[in-house]
Scaffold this motif. Structure first.
Motif, PDB file in Angstrom:
ATOM      1  N   ASP A  43       0.831  -1.208   0.000  1.00  0.00           N
ATOM      2  CA  ASP A  43       0.000   0.000   0.000  1.00  0.00           C
ATOM      3  C   ASP A  43       0.862   1.253   0.000  1.00  0.00           C
ATOM      4  N   SER A  44       0.229   2.415   0.194  1.00  0.00           N
ATOM      5  CA  SER A  44       0.904   3.710   0.037  1.00  0.00           C
ATOM      6  C   SER A  44       1.890   4.028   1.155  1.00  0.00           C
ATOM      7  N   GLY A 113      -2.636  -7.070  -4.560  1.00  0.00           N
ATOM      8  CA  GLY A 113      -2.330  -5.677  -4.328  1.00  0.00           C
ATOM      9  C   GLY A 113      -3.214  -5.046  -3.276  1.00  0.00           C
ATOM     10  N   HIS A 114      -2.574  -4.371  -2.318  1.00  0.00           N
ATOM     11  CA  HIS A 114      -3.286  -3.702  -1.233  1.00  0.00           C
ATOM     12  C   HIS A 114      -3.314  -2.201  -1.482  1.00  0.00           C
ATOM     13  N   SER A 115      -4.497  -1.568  -1.488  1.00  0.00           N
ATOM     14  CA  SER A 115      -4.664  -0.128  -1.619  1.00  0.00           C
ATOM     15  C   SER A 115      -4.019   0.371  -2.915  1.00  0.00           C
ATOM     16  N   ASP A 116      -2.996   1.230  -2.841  1.00  0.00           N
ATOM     17  CA  ASP A 116      -2.279   1.634  -4.055  1.00  0.00           C
ATOM     18  C   ASP A 116      -1.822   0.417  -4.843  1.00  0.00           C
ATOM     19  N   GLY A 117      -1.367  -0.615  -4.136  1.00  0.00           N
ATOM     20  CA  GLY A 117      -0.943  -1.835  -4.809  1.00  0.00           C
ATOM     21  C   GLY A 117      -2.064  -2.504  -5.572  1.00  0.00           C
ATOM     22  N   GLY A 118      -3.294  -2.395  -5.062  1.00  0.00           N
ATOM     23  CA  GLY A 118      -4.445  -2.941  -5.775  1.00  0.00           C
ATOM     24  C   GLY A 118      -4.733  -2.179  -7.059  1.00  0.00           C
ATOM     25  N   SER A 119      -4.593  -0.865  -6.988  1.00  0.00           N
ATOM     26  CA  SER A 119      -4.781  -0.054  -8.193  1.00  0.00           C
ATOM     27  C   SER A 119      -3.707  -0.372  -9.227  1.00  0.00           C
ATOM     28  N   THR A 137      -7.392  -7.781  -5.416  1.00  0.00           N
ATOM     29  CA  THR A 137      -7.254  -6.413  -4.925  1.00  0.00           C
ATOM     30  C   THR A 137      -7.848  -6.326  -3.525  1.00  0.00           C
ATOM     31  N   GLU A 138      -7.252  -5.469  -2.717  1.00  0.00           N
ATOM     32  CA  GLU A 138      -7.682  -5.298  -1.334  1.00  0.00           C
ATOM     33  C   GLU A 138      -7.696  -3.803  -1.032  1.00  0.00           C
ATOM     34  N   GLY A 139      -8.891  -3.235  -0.873  1.00  0.00           N
ATOM     35  CA  GLY A 139      -8.996  -1.802  -0.616  1.00  0.00           C
ATOM     36  C   GLY A 139      -8.499  -0.955  -1.774  1.00  0.00           C
ATOM     37  N   ALA A 140      -8.629  -1.457  -2.998  1.00  0.00           N
ATOM     38  CA  ALA A 140      -8.146  -0.719  -4.172  1.00  0.00           C
ATOM     39  C   ALA A 140      -9.061   0.459  -4.494  1.00  0.00           C
ATOM     40  N   HIS A 141      -8.473   1.474  -5.129  1.00  0.00           N
ATOM     41  CA  HIS A 141      -9.240   2.630  -5.584  1.00  0.00           C
ATOM     42  C   HIS A 141      -9.184   2.722  -7.103  1.00  0.00           C
ATOM     43  N   VAL A 142     -10.308   3.103  -7.698  1.00  0.00           N
ATOM     44  CA  VAL A 142     -10.323   3.401  -9.137  1.00  0.00           C
ATOM     45  C   VAL A 142     -10.766   4.840  -9.392  1.00  0.00           C
ATOM     46  N   PHE A 143     -11.212   5.533  -8.349  1.00  0.00           N
ATOM     47  CA  PHE A 143     -11.533   6.960  -8.412  1.00  0.00           C
ATOM     48  C   PHE A 143     -11.464   7.526  -7.001  1.00  0.00           C
ATOM     49  N   VAL A 144     -11.509   8.827  -6.897  1.00  0.00           N
ATOM     50  CA  VAL A 144     -11.392   9.512  -5.609  1.00  0.00           C
ATOM     51  C   VAL A 144     -12.790   9.720  -5.010  1.00  0.00           C
TER      52      VAL A 144
END
Length: 268
Positions: A43-44, A113-119, A137-144
């Motif tokens: 993650d980040s 991938g976790h968080s940033d890693g998921g993205s 993916t775990e807690g991934a983001h595709v938008f804000v």
């Protein structure tokens, strides 16, 4: 049956003028040639050590070799060249991942991938289809989302008022301030509000497992729905009640068992 023993190897590799620190996990004396490699993307604020023993446990449960690495700026890898990031910083990390796997001669990978890693995992699966056999993916983001920004603002307050910097220094050393601000300053900047990687999702053809805690402080179920409904490969979601942004730590055995089942289905 799960493997009972695990051998490890650590090394460094040069990618785009940065030295990346790697850790290999083998369910035996050497790599398993006939199975995809499990690749863990932190993650980040993460690094190899912050995964704790989760990669080892998943490697043992599946019989797959695993690769864990510190991205540039994190853990034992080279410092950032700059903490100022563009909207494409996660796309750039997906490209670095592709170079890393090419150099290591990993022809088939399953990404966790976790968080940033998921993205990053989502982008890599869209861009480098022939190499990626599946992604978790775990807690991934595709938008804000606003909840994302609120969570980051709370983290900024914690960084300023608690011992959070000292906790992170155990893993990132004198890179800690850069690690934190590269994340927080980027996501809270005005020009990042319209960041969106949904356009990559229809290009994903491999199986996808989307994991998220229902109490995730950085994202809502809208992230999960966006991923599951827009990827073209078979997709499933795992929503875990009363769990926040790090399910592999907060609900380790649920995530471990579901991830192992997902990976074993790919191996069939």
């Amino acid at each position: 049956m799960p493997q009972k023993s695990l051998s490890t190897k650590e090394e460094s590799i040069l990618i785009e003028k940065a030295t990346l620190h790697l850790k290999w996990l083998y369910p035996g004396a050497k790599a398993v040639a006939d199975k995809p490699v499990l690749v863990f993307l932190h993650d980040s604020l993460g690094c190899i050590k912050l995964w704790r023993d989760f990669p080892e446990q998943l490697a043992k449960a599946t019989g797959c070799s695993a690769l864990v690495y510190d991205r540039q700026g994190y853990g034992e890898s080279s410092p950032f060249q700059s903490i100022k990031r563009g909207q494409d910083y996660l796309e750039r990390e997906a490209d670095v991942l592709e170079q890393l796997l090419e150099q290591l001669q990993v022809t088939k990978a399953i990404l966790f991938g976790h968080s940033d890693g998921g993205s990053i995992a989502l982008i890599a699966a869209a861009k480098y289809k022939s190499r990626i056999a599946g992604i978790i993916t775990e807690g991934a983001h595709v938008f804000v989302e606003e909840v994302t920004l609120a969570g980051i603002r709370a983290a900024v307050t914690a960084y300023q008022t608690t011992n959070l910097p000292e906790k992170l220094q155990k893993y990132h050393g004198d890179k800690t301030d850069d690690v934190f601000h590269a994340w927080a300053d980027t996501w809270l900047s005005e020009n990042f509000r319209n960041w969106n990687i949904e356009h990559y999702l229809p290009s994903i053809r491999c199986p996808v497992l989307v994991i998220q805690g229902e109490a995730d402080e950085y994202g809502t179920q809208a992230q999960v729905e966006a991923i599951e409904t827009q990827v073209q490969g078979p997709a499933q979601q795992l929503l875990i009640p009363e769990i926040g942004h790090s399910p592999h730590r907060e609900a380790k055995y649920v995530v471990l068992s579901q991830s192992a089942a997902f990976i074993k289905a790919i191996l069939l």
